[in-house]
Design an enzyme around this catalytic site. Sequence first.
Site, short mmCIF file in Angstrom:
data_model
loop_
_atom_site.label_atom_id
_atom_site.label_comp_id
_atom_site.label_asym_id
_atom_site.label_seq_id
_atom_site.Cartn_x
_atom_site.Cartn_y
_atom_site.Cartn_z
N ASP A 125 -33.15 -3.16 5.63
CA ASP A 125 -32.05 -2.29 5.22
C ASP A 125 -32.63 -1.03 4.60
OD1 ASP A 125 -32.34 -2.71 2.24
OD2 ASP A 125 -31.80 -4.75 2.79
N HIS B 110 -34.29 -1.53 0.89
CA HIS B 110 -35.63 -2.10 0.85
C HIS B 110 -36.64 -1.22 1.58
CE1 HIS B 110 -33.47 -5.79 -0.42
NE2 HIS B 110 -34.61 -6.03 -1.05
N LYS C 178 -38.54 -16.27 -10.44
CA LYS C 178 -37.74 -15.81 -9.30
C LYS C 178 -38.64 -15.60 -8.09
CE LYS C 178 -33.67 -15.71 -11.20
NZ LYS C 178 -32.56 -16.54 -10.71
N CYS D 263 -38.48 -4.97 -2.83
CA CYS D 263 -38.00 -3.82 -3.60
C CYS D 263 -38.73 -3.68 -4.93
CB CYS D 263 -36.50 -3.89 -3.83
SG CYS D 263 -35.95 -5.14 -5.01
N TYR D 264 -39.26 -4.82 -5.46
CA TYR D 264 -39.98 -4.76 -6.73
C TYR D 264 -41.37 -4.16 -6.58
CZ TYR D 264 -36.11 -7.46 -8.49
OH TYR D 264 -34.85 -7.87 -8.84
N HIS E 294 -35.89 -7.72 -16.88
CA HIS E 294 -35.72 -7.59 -15.43
C HIS E 294 -36.55 -6.41 -14.95
CE1 HIS E 294 -33.71 -6.39 -11.69
NE2 HIS E 294 -33.24 -7.62 -11.61
N ARG F 282 -38.00 -11.18 -12.11
CA ARG F 282 -37.77 -11.92 -13.34
C ARG F 282 -38.62 -13.18 -13.31
NH1 ARG F 282 -31.69 -13.39 -13.74
NH2 ARG F 282 -31.70 -13.12 -11.48
N ASP G 220 -36.73 -7.46 2.29
CA ASP G 220 -37.01 -8.18 1.05
C ASP G 220 -38.23 -9.10 1.24
OD1 ASP G 220 -37.01 -10.39 -0.69
OD2 ASP G 220 -34.86 -10.64 -0.70
N ASP H 210 -39.85 -10.19 -3.86
CA ASP H 210 -38.89 -9.30 -3.20
C ASP H 210 -39.56 -7.95 -3.04
OD1 ASP H 210 -36.82 -7.47 -2.56
OD2 ASP H 210 -35.32 -8.65 -3.63
#
Length: 430
Positions: free
Chosen positions: A339, A342, A278, A283-284, A232, A275, A332, A281
Amino acid sequence: MSHTFSYHFRYDDNAFETETSVKQIDVEDSIGRIYAKFVDPRTAADGGVIDDSRHRLMRSKHEQFVRDALHGLSSGFAVLDASQPWLSFWSLNSLDIMNCEIDLPLRQRAFDTVKRFQDSDGGYCGGYKQLPHMAGTYASIMALVLVGGDEAFQTIDREAMYRWLMTMKQPDGSFAMHTDGEVDVRGVYCAMVIASLLNIMTPELIAGSAEFVAQCQTCEGGIGPFPGVEAHGGYTLCGLAALEILGKTELLNLGRLARWMCARQLAFEGGFNGRTNKLVDGCYSYWVGGAFPILQKALERLPSDDYLYERVALQRYVLACCQEGRMGGLRDKPGKSADLYHTMYGLLGLSLSQHYMGVDPEAQIRDTTSIYSVPARMMQWDSVPVMSNVLGAQSNMLKPVHPVYGVSLVPLAKCVKYFYSLPSLAASLS
């Protein structure tokens, strides 16, 4: 700066539709509509040439989004009652990365809030009179790093913190997140960050931790939460950063790790997923993107080699798809709400893709046995100006941040200077 935007990079489900493939195509549709707005219509066949000079960081809107949150949150945020230190950290760090003022009243408010969470037996709680938690302790310490100053640092009970960390320590080198709590790589990362900043690392505290992280590397190449579990992005950053603090990145199969990390950047979107199979996003941008500078150093690659991912594509995704244009903040992906979480991690990823963060190989400190080698090695990280690459206007540039600690360099250096002027708890780490 212009780049080709091509629909040929879209996901191919090989005529076998699944719930996952439908969601992937929906996300690509929403992102494609955004990217198409930047395309020269004369080149629009199957995509076209995208004009990246038009991208703008909505700095003032993001600043207002964060400041509005600091003035008070609605009752809907009660679900984050056990994450109160995180709200302080996300907010302060977002402002600092954007080079926005954190004035004395705000610093005092943050300090007064966070100091209430310190438990008399060590560690910090997620909320007042709650259970001390490794993640809440990490967030509290990082918030105090950003508050800065002797008054803030003097309130941290280092001896109690060390005793508490040792109670979280497990025989296999891992750390529990709280008393009788779950055990995973996050605990090792949080413990190593806390101990390295507060000058409380000892041989007993770090024993077996590097080996535990290495056991969490999967057959794919990334790092999972504990041995035998899927890799992850978040755990990969935590594990790799913990090993960088410990000076033990060589314990990993770095080639396999590099392949897995590179596969997380999606060709059409430009952003990262966390991952295999998936969705993208924002945040990654940090949880995966932030691991590349550490990987670069571990592989002993030169700045001229650049990172092993497409920095411009990531910046395009963050600037075009993750900014909430009306109210501010980062999200995201398109269709989601902004938010604080993020916002901070999107800004961190954006900064690390703009700046090349590295260590001068000719001056690199390789000793890992001295207590003082830890701050010396960590503070060698710096931005290489000649390798900076800012998409869009130059006003989009953010402060450079440390990839291991996720904060800018000046408050980090002030924290290290303060705590390493105090007596260490150990003579050496060997």
